[in-house]
Design a protein around this motif. Structure first.
Motif, PDB file in Angstrom:
ATOM      1  N   LEU A 104       0.828  -1.237  -0.063  1.00 30.89           N
ATOM      2  CA  LEU A 104       0.007   0.087   0.122  1.00 30.89           C
ATOM      3  C   LEU A 104       0.922   1.297   0.035  1.00 30.89           C
ATOM      4  O   LEU A 104       0.539   2.084  -0.743  1.00 30.89           O
ATOM      5  CB  LEU A 104      -0.959  -0.020   1.155  1.00 30.89           C
ATOM      6  N   LYS A 105       1.927   1.320   0.713  1.00 29.43           N
ATOM      7  CA  LYS A 105       2.884   2.368   0.651  1.00 29.43           C
ATOM      8  C   LYS A 105       3.560   2.575  -0.703  1.00 29.43           C
ATOM      9  O   LYS A 105       3.590   3.756  -1.154  1.00 29.43           O
ATOM     10  CB  LYS A 105       3.972   2.165   1.746  1.00 29.43           C
ATOM     11  N   ALA A 106       3.851   1.456  -1.248  1.00 26.63           N
ATOM     12  CA  ALA A 106       4.382   1.595  -2.798  1.00 26.63           C
ATOM     13  C   ALA A 106       3.344   2.076  -3.686  1.00 26.63           C
ATOM     14  O   ALA A 106       3.667   3.149  -4.522  1.00 26.63           O
ATOM     15  CB  ALA A 106       4.610   0.350  -3.290  1.00 26.63           C
ATOM     16  N   ILE A 107       2.124   1.816  -3.535  1.00 25.03           N
ATOM     17  CA  ILE A 107       1.251   2.537  -4.384  1.00 25.03           C
ATOM     18  C   ILE A 107       0.873   3.967  -4.109  1.00 25.03           C
ATOM     19  O   ILE A 107       0.801   4.669  -5.035  1.00 25.03           O
ATOM     20  CB  ILE A 107      -0.131   1.464  -4.234  1.00 25.03           C
ATOM     21  N   GLU A 108       0.799   4.279  -2.756  1.00 23.10           N
ATOM     22  CA  GLU A 108       0.944   5.704  -2.381  1.00 23.10           C
ATOM     23  C   GLU A 108       2.050   6.574  -3.038  1.00 23.10           C
ATOM     24  O   GLU A 108       1.876   7.608  -3.239  1.00 23.10           O
ATOM     25  CB  GLU A 108       0.652   5.755  -0.919  1.00 23.10           C
ATOM     26  N   ASP A 129      -2.487 -17.716   1.767  1.00 19.73           N
ATOM     27  CA  ASP A 129      -3.683 -16.884   2.438  1.00 19.73           C
ATOM     28  C   ASP A 129      -4.393 -16.269   1.267  1.00 19.73           C
ATOM     29  O   ASP A 129      -4.104 -15.093   0.904  1.00 19.73           O
ATOM     30  CB  ASP A 129      -3.359 -15.986   3.580  1.00 19.73           C
ATOM     31  N   PRO A 130      -5.168 -16.875   0.350  1.00 17.87           N
ATOM     32  CA  PRO A 130      -5.792 -16.196  -0.695  1.00 17.87           C
ATOM     33  C   PRO A 130      -6.701 -15.145  -0.265  1.00 17.87           C
ATOM     34  O   PRO A 130      -6.920 -14.211  -1.051  1.00 17.87           O
ATOM     35  CB  PRO A 130      -6.660 -17.264  -1.568  1.00 17.87           C
ATOM     36  N   GLU A 131      -7.489 -15.214   0.672  1.00 19.21           N
ATOM     37  CA  GLU A 131      -8.361 -14.110   1.259  1.00 19.21           C
ATOM     38  C   GLU A 131      -7.488 -12.829   1.383  1.00 19.21           C
ATOM     39  O   GLU A 131      -7.936 -11.939   1.190  1.00 19.21           O
ATOM     40  CB  GLU A 131      -9.193 -14.755   2.485  1.00 19.21           C
ATOM     41  N   ALA A 132      -6.339 -13.122   2.010  1.00 23.34           N
ATOM     42  CA  ALA A 132      -5.605 -11.877   2.421  1.00 23.34           C
ATOM     43  C   ALA A 132      -5.126 -11.147   0.892  1.00 23.34           C
ATOM     44  O   ALA A 132      -4.913  -9.876   0.809  1.00 23.34           O
ATOM     45  CB  ALA A 132      -4.365 -12.172   3.094  1.00 23.34           C
ATOM     46  N   ALA A 133      -4.778 -12.080   0.101  1.00 24.81           N
ATOM     47  CA  ALA A 133      -4.365 -11.575  -1.344  1.00 24.81           C
ATOM     48  C   ALA A 133      -5.380 -10.569  -1.977  1.00 24.81           C
ATOM     49  O   ALA A 133      -5.258  -9.668  -2.484  1.00 24.81           O
ATOM     50  CB  ALA A 133      -3.869 -12.607  -2.145  1.00 24.81           C
ATOM     51  N   LEU A 134      -6.619 -11.312  -1.864  1.00 25.03           N
ATOM     52  CA  LEU A 134      -7.828 -10.677  -2.565  1.00 25.03           C
ATOM     53  C   LEU A 134      -8.241  -9.184  -1.657  1.00 25.03           C
ATOM     54  O   LEU A 134      -8.610  -8.382  -2.116  1.00 25.03           O
ATOM     55  CB  LEU A 134      -8.989 -11.289  -2.439  1.00 25.03           C
ATOM     56  N   LYS A 135      -8.102  -9.207  -0.427  1.00 27.55           N
ATOM     57  CA  LYS A 135      -8.270  -8.154   0.388  1.00 27.55           C
ATOM     58  C   LYS A 135      -7.141  -7.031  -0.221  1.00 27.55           C
ATOM     59  O   LYS A 135      -7.507  -5.629  -0.146  1.00 27.55           O
ATOM     60  CB  LYS A 135      -7.976  -8.343   1.861  1.00 27.55           C
ATOM     61  N   LEU A 136      -5.946  -7.227  -0.165  1.00 30.88           N
ATOM     62  CA  LEU A 136      -4.894  -6.563  -0.733  1.00 30.88           C
ATOM     63  C   LEU A 136      -5.269  -5.879  -2.032  1.00 30.88           C
ATOM     64  O   LEU A 136      -5.138  -4.788  -2.034  1.00 30.88           O
ATOM     65  CB  LEU A 136      -3.654  -7.203  -0.736  1.00 30.88           C
ATOM     66  N   ILE A 137      -5.857  -6.681  -2.955  1.00 31.72           N
ATOM     67  CA  ILE A 137      -6.082  -5.997  -4.203  1.00 31.72           C
ATOM     68  C   ILE A 137      -7.307  -5.070  -4.008  1.00 31.72           C
ATOM     69  O   ILE A 137      -7.580  -4.038  -4.726  1.00 31.72           O
ATOM     70  CB  ILE A 137      -6.600  -7.229  -4.977  1.00 31.72           C
ATOM     71  N   ASP A 138      -8.412  -5.518  -3.140  1.00 30.01           N
ATOM     72  CA  ASP A 138      -9.317  -4.573  -2.836  1.00 30.01           C
ATOM     73  C   ASP A 138      -8.745  -3.313  -2.085  1.00 30.01           C
ATOM     74  O   ASP A 138      -9.371  -2.360  -2.525  1.00 30.01           O
ATOM     75  CB  ASP A 138     -10.322  -5.444  -1.869  1.00 30.01           C
ATOM     76  N   ASP A 139      -7.874  -3.340  -1.419  1.00 31.82           N
ATOM     77  CA  ASP A 139      -7.526  -2.305  -0.608  1.00 31.82           C
ATOM     78  C   ASP A 139      -6.626  -1.489  -1.581  1.00 31.82           C
ATOM     79  O   ASP A 139      -6.795  -0.096  -1.574  1.00 31.82           O
ATOM     80  CB  ASP A 139      -6.626  -2.781   0.598  1.00 31.82           C
ATOM     81  N   ILE A 140      -6.020  -2.061  -2.568  1.00 31.03           N
ATOM     82  CA  ILE A 140      -5.271  -1.219  -3.577  1.00 31.03           C
ATOM     83  C   ILE A 140      -6.282  -0.471  -4.460  1.00 31.03           C
ATOM     84  O   ILE A 140      -6.022   0.612  -4.644  1.00 31.03           O
ATOM     85  CB  ILE A 140      -4.396  -2.066  -4.410  1.00 31.03           C
ATOM     86  N   HIS A 141      -7.388  -1.209  -4.936  1.00 29.48           N
ATOM     87  CA  HIS A 141      -8.521  -0.596  -5.881  1.00 29.48           C
ATOM     88  C   HIS A 141      -9.209   0.561  -4.810  1.00 29.48           C
ATOM     89  O   HIS A 141      -9.797   1.398  -5.489  1.00 29.48           O
ATOM     90  CB  HIS A 141      -9.266  -1.730  -6.373  1.00 29.48           C
ATOM     91  N   GLY A 142      -8.941   0.348  -3.546  1.00 29.02           N
ATOM     92  CA  GLY A 142      -9.975   1.399  -2.709  1.00 29.02           C
ATOM     93  C   GLY A 142      -8.923   2.888  -2.610  1.00 29.02           C
ATOM     94  O   GLY A 142      -9.489   4.063  -2.383  1.00 29.02           O
ATOM     95  N   GLN A 143      -7.765   2.727  -2.980  1.00 30.58           N
ATOM     96  CA  GLN A 143      -6.864   3.961  -3.179  1.00 30.58           C
ATOM     97  C   GLN A 143      -7.091   4.566  -4.374  1.00 30.58           C
ATOM     98  O   GLN A 143      -7.371   4.036  -5.446  1.00 30.58           O
ATOM     99  CB  GLN A 143      -5.305   3.657  -2.905  1.00 30.58           C
ATOM    100  N   ALA A 144      -7.115   5.974  -4.391  1.00 28.64           N
ATOM    101  CA  ALA A 144      -7.130   6.792  -5.805  1.00 28.64           C
ATOM    102  C   ALA A 144      -6.200   6.571  -6.686  1.00 28.64           C
ATOM    103  O   ALA A 144      -6.415   6.067  -7.988  1.00 28.64           O
ATOM    104  CB  ALA A 144      -6.865   8.295  -5.245  1.00 28.64           C
ATOM    105  N   ALA A 145      -4.929   6.071  -6.288  1.00 26.25           N
ATOM    106  CA  ALA A 145      -3.692   5.663  -7.210  1.00 26.25           C
ATOM    107  C   ALA A 145      -4.005   4.472  -7.779  1.00 26.25           C
ATOM    108  O   ALA A 145      -3.297   4.000  -8.731  1.00 26.25           O
ATOM    109  CB  ALA A 145      -2.364   6.016  -6.475  1.00 26.25           C
ATOM    110  N   GLY A 146      -4.484   3.567  -7.164  1.00 28.12           N
ATOM    111  CA  GLY A 146      -4.875   1.960  -7.556  1.00 28.12           C
ATOM    112  C   GLY A 146      -6.085   1.765  -7.861  1.00 28.12           C
ATOM    113  O   GLY A 146      -6.472   0.582  -8.276  1.00 28.12           O
ATOM    114  N   LYS A 147      -7.106   2.597  -8.223  1.00 27.55           N
ATOM    115  CA  LYS A 147      -8.262   2.532  -8.652  1.00 27.55           C
ATOM    116  C   LYS A 147      -8.504   1.227  -9.829  1.00 27.55           C
ATOM    117  O   LYS A 147      -9.561   0.497  -9.388  1.00 27.55           O
ATOM    118  CB  LYS A 147      -9.029   3.758  -8.847  1.00 27.55           C
ATOM    119  N   ASP A 148      -7.977   1.378 -10.766  1.00 28.56           N
ATOM    120  CA  ASP A 148      -8.321   0.694 -11.996  1.00 28.56           C
ATOM    121  C   ASP A 148      -7.049  -0.135 -12.155  1.00 28.56           C
ATOM    122  O   ASP A 148      -6.772  -0.560 -13.428  1.00 28.56           O
ATOM    123  CB  ASP A 148      -8.679   1.609 -12.989  1.00 28.56           C
ATOM    124  N   LEU A 149      -6.211  -0.244 -11.158  1.00 25.47           N
ATOM    125  CA  LEU A 149      -5.011  -1.154 -11.400  1.00 25.47           C
ATOM    126  C   LEU A 149      -5.077  -2.535 -11.627  1.00 25.47           C
ATOM    127  O   LEU A 149      -5.697  -3.194 -10.904  1.00 25.47           O
ATOM    128  CB  LEU A 149      -3.997  -0.843 -10.246  1.00 25.47           C
TER     129      LEU A 149
END
Length: 157
Positions: free
Chosen positions: A52-56, A70-90
């Motif tokens: 998340l810091k790298a995305i910011e 932990d596939p759920e943690a990986a999907l949560k990471l993708i969701d958190d990245i897409h939740g940031q303005a810089a990662g919205k459509d990444l």
């Protein structure tokens, strides 16, 4: 940590910056090394907060994330990245072991998420990365319509 190979024998850069996320340092370096050898710039992260810091801090073109145990943690990471303005459509590529075979169904509905299952052939990784980097708008359009691309050369994952 950024992986860069400089000098007269440095590979030609393709222009894509890829965030590589993997908790295992050896597979992180191996995965980033394959992508770097293909000419992509790689930013490495070993944890959710580091990713998340790298995305910011810098714009990224793609996320490649090893699912690990932990596939759920990986999907949560993708969701958190897409939740940031810089990662919205990444676009993202998830790399998983065969035991997580249903992961592609769980990833549906997220912005341009592809799944690759281990063992991974470097040529397959390159093909999926190139598709995700250079055609995300087409993938998004098809997902919004509920259709699938049917052109020759598209990968079905």
């Amino acid at each position: 940590m950024e992986l860069h190979i400089d000098g007269p024998n440095a590979p030609r850069r393709r222009g894509g910056r890829i965030l590589v996320v993997d908790a295992n340092p050896l597979s992180l370096i191996a995965l980033a090394g394959v992508l770097d050898a293909e000419g992509f710039e790689c930013i490495c992260a070993r944890s959710h907060p580091a990713a998340l810091k790298a995305i910011e801090s810098q714009s990224q073109d793609l996320v490649v994330c090893d699912v690990g145990d932990d596939p759920e943690a990986a999907l949560k990471l993708i969701d958190d990245i897409h939740g940031q303005a810089a990662g919205k459509d990444l676009p993202s590529v998830l790399i998983a072991e065969a035991r997580w075979a249903g992961l592609e169904q769980k990833a549906q509905g997220r912005t341009a998420v592809h799944c690759l299952f281990k063992p991974i052939d470097p040529a397959s990784l390159r093909a999926v990365v190139e598709q995700a980097l250079w055609m995300p708008h087409l993938i998004g359009t098809h997902r919004r319509r509920g259709s699938r691309p049917s052109h020759n050369g598209w990968l079905t994952l």
